[in-house]
Design an enzyme around this catalytic site. Sequence first.
Site, PDB file in Angstrom:
ATOM      1  CB  CYS A  15     107.187 -13.339  45.788  1.00  0.00           C
ATOM      2  SG  CYS A  15     108.760 -13.963  46.349  1.00  0.00           S
ATOM      3  CG  HIS A  54     107.152 -12.915  41.517  1.00  0.00           C
ATOM      4  ND1 HIS A  54     108.003 -11.933  41.981  1.00  0.00           N
ATOM      5  CD2 HIS A  54     107.601 -14.077  42.069  1.00  0.00           C
ATOM      6  CE1 HIS A  54     108.905 -12.470  42.768  1.00  0.00           C
ATOM      7  NE2 HIS A  54     108.690 -13.764  42.837  1.00  0.00           N
ATOM      8  CG  ASN A  73     112.555 -13.606  43.201  1.00  0.00           C
ATOM      9  OD1 ASN A  73     111.884 -12.638  43.561  1.00  0.00           O
ATOM     10  ND2 ASN A  73     112.197 -14.851  43.436  1.00  0.00           N
TER      11      ASN A  73
HETATM   12  N1  ACO Z   1     125.712 -22.866  40.103  1.00  0.00           N
HETATM   13  C1  ACO Z   1     126.120 -24.060  39.624  1.00  0.00           C
HETATM   14  N2  ACO Z   1     125.525 -25.218  39.963  1.00  0.00           N
HETATM   15  C2  ACO Z   1     124.476 -25.160  40.809  1.00  0.00           C
HETATM   16  C3  ACO Z   1     124.015 -23.940  41.345  1.00  0.00           C
HETATM   17  C4  ACO Z   1     124.678 -22.763  40.968  1.00  0.00           C
HETATM   18  N3  ACO Z   1     124.290 -21.538  41.404  1.00  0.00           N
HETATM   19  N4  ACO Z   1     122.967 -24.191  42.144  1.00  0.00           N
HETATM   20  C5  ACO Z   1     122.760 -25.533  42.129  1.00  0.00           C
HETATM   21  N5  ACO Z   1     123.685 -26.108  41.326  1.00  0.00           N
HETATM   22  C6  ACO Z   1     123.850 -27.514  40.997  1.00  0.00           C
HETATM   23  C7  ACO Z   1     123.228 -28.424  42.032  1.00  0.00           C
HETATM   24  O1  ACO Z   1     124.146 -28.651  43.083  1.00  0.00           O
HETATM   25  C8  ACO Z   1     122.955 -29.679  41.224  1.00  0.00           C
HETATM   26  O2  ACO Z   1     124.174 -30.375  41.094  1.00  0.00           O
HETATM   27  P1  ACO Z   1     124.172 -31.998  41.116  1.00  0.00           P
HETATM   28  O3  ACO Z   1     123.330 -32.415  39.937  1.00  0.00           O
HETATM   29  O4  ACO Z   1     125.618 -32.326  40.987  1.00  0.00           O
HETATM   30  O5  ACO Z   1     123.547 -32.362  42.423  1.00  0.00           O
HETATM   31  C9  ACO Z   1     122.608 -29.134  39.851  1.00  0.00           C
HETATM   32  O6  ACO Z   1     123.119 -27.789  39.808  1.00  0.00           O
HETATM   33  C10 ACO Z   1     121.130 -29.114  39.555  1.00  0.00           C
HETATM   34  O7  ACO Z   1     120.462 -28.572  40.678  1.00  0.00           O
HETATM   35  P2  ACO Z   1     118.914 -28.415  40.682  1.00  0.00           P
HETATM   36  O8  ACO Z   1     118.470 -27.798  41.958  1.00  0.00           O
HETATM   37  O9  ACO Z   1     118.285 -29.718  40.276  1.00  0.00           O
HETATM   38  O10 ACO Z   1     118.721 -27.388  39.504  1.00  0.00           O
HETATM   39  P3  ACO Z   1     117.425 -26.979  38.742  1.00  0.00           P
HETATM   40  O11 ACO Z   1     117.591 -27.269  37.323  1.00  0.00           O
HETATM   41  O12 ACO Z   1     116.166 -27.406  39.450  1.00  0.00           O
HETATM   42  O13 ACO Z   1     117.466 -25.388  38.885  1.00  0.00           O
HETATM   43  C11 ACO Z   1     116.541 -23.602  40.140  1.00  0.00           C
HETATM   44  C12 ACO Z   1     117.450 -24.794  40.169  1.00  0.00           C
HETATM   45  C13 ACO Z   1     117.096 -22.572  39.172  1.00  0.00           C
HETATM   46  C14 ACO Z   1     116.501 -22.993  41.525  1.00  0.00           C
HETATM   47  C15 ACO Z   1     115.137 -24.066  39.678  1.00  0.00           C
HETATM   48  O14 ACO Z   1     114.689 -25.136  40.453  1.00  0.00           O
HETATM   49  C16 ACO Z   1     114.152 -22.958  39.749  1.00  0.00           C
HETATM   50  O15 ACO Z   1     114.208 -22.039  38.967  1.00  0.00           O
HETATM   51  N6  ACO Z   1     113.173 -23.047  40.679  1.00  0.00           N
HETATM   52  C17 ACO Z   1     112.240 -21.997  40.902  1.00  0.00           C
HETATM   53  C18 ACO Z   1     112.849 -21.146  41.901  1.00  0.00           C
HETATM   54  C19 ACO Z   1     112.164 -19.845  42.002  1.00  0.00           C
HETATM   55  O16 ACO Z   1     111.906 -19.195  41.024  1.00  0.00           O
HETATM   56  N7  ACO Z   1     111.913 -19.492  43.212  1.00  0.00           N
HETATM   57  C20 ACO Z   1     111.231 -18.341  43.460  1.00  0.00           C
HETATM   58  C21 ACO Z   1     111.790 -17.837  44.696  1.00  0.00           C
HETATM   59  S1  ACO Z   1     110.696 -17.385  45.817  1.00  0.00           S
HETATM   60  C22 ACO Z   1     109.538 -16.587  45.108  1.00  0.00           C
HETATM   61  O17 ACO Z   1     109.778 -15.789  44.241  1.00  0.00           O
HETATM   62  C23 ACO Z   1     108.233 -16.871  45.536  1.00  0.00           C
END
Ligand code: ACO
Length: 322
Positions: free
Chosen positions: A113, A249, A279
């Site tokens: 990214c 980004h 993204n």
């Molecule tokens: N829909 C519904 N529920 C979901 C989904 C979905 N798409 N995805 C995960 N869940 C559930 C999980 O199974 C979990 O359920 P559980 O509590 O029963 O186990 C619950 O939601 C919470 O999951 P978490 O992973 O803890 O959710 P979190 O609040 O951390 O959010 C997210 C996840 C959005 C990915 C967050 O961690 C985030 O934004 N991270 C940064 C990711 C990012 O921006 N990456 C960049 C990509 S690469 C790059 O650009 C360099």
Amino acid sequence: MRAKIIGTGSCLPQKAVTNDDLSTLMETSDEWIKSRTGISARHLVSSETETTLSMAVNAGKSALADAGLLPEDIELIIVATVSSDFITPSTACMVQKELGAVHAAAFDMNAACSGFLFALNTADAYFQAGIYQNALIIGVETLSKIVDWKDRSTCVLFGDGAGAAVLRADSEGIIASLQGSNGAGGHVLMCKNRSSNNPFVATDTRLDYLYMDGQEVFKFAVKKETECIQELLAQTGLAPSDITWYLLHQANQRIINSIARKLKLPLDKFPSNVDHCGNTSAASIPILLDEVHRANTLSEGDLILLSGFGAGLTWGAALLRW
Ligand code: ACO
């Protein structure tokens, strides 16, 4: 001489896929995705004619037209991508052929990214060394082909697309830049290639999908991107409020909000398109740049700070005068 951006272009696939569309394919909801990421929709390739190459070429053509340059004027093409159509030749060489940029040296760059920023900084270094005067840099991704569509925690985050910029060596343009990497943190965001394919190794030869530890990436992104911005500001003696626009980004609106809060700046200094693009990895910053440029948001003389983070881990930033 430094790199000045004199034209921008972008290309999104025709098909916009909403969160509601995804909820017909997997257990998710518009509410879950939007509240955690700010994403409402993303564009995904939907035919064999929409490829990493086709999007890169369209974005490149559009940037050349905006800059008023011909393909033959370009001396350097850098394509930042982790999702090229071919292992070889490089996407950049294929773009060179499609555009007819016969005088350009062309190569790809993988900084995930942060790739567009690494490409910008690399072209700028060539300009500072007096080697080239014109360049076309492109960030392009078709991440929809490497995400696991059974992993709802990653596949809902990403979109496909391309963004491009034409650069000219100029006395004004990039004012300061930085980039960095931490390979030791690479395991939080990765996609393994085929490990072997010869008759003497009994290993699994399937291709892997993108893996992400979302919470670790979130913490890394907020910390490192804020540090990058603060370091560039310190280098140039500017205050956060001196910057006209922050183009970050586009991974997640909550990351952008956190950075704005840490810098004590209003969110309207941080244009965003993550709601309709998701993204798009290396393409996200140049797509956003093209959107704000074409919306006449940018004025001559504006100070623009570009910053991003990515797999590797990698990060980069550039401060430039528009
Ligand atoms: N829909 C519904 N529920 C979901 C989904 C979905 N798409 N995805 C995960 N869940 C559930 C999980 O199974 C979990 O359920 P559980 O509590 O029963 O186990 C619950 O939601 C919470 O999951 P978490 O992973 O803890 O959710 P979190 O609040 O951390 O959010 C997210 C996840 C959005 C990915 C967050 O961690 C985030 O934004 N991270 C940064 C990711 C990012 O921006 N990456 C960049 C990509 S690469 C790059 O650009 C360099």
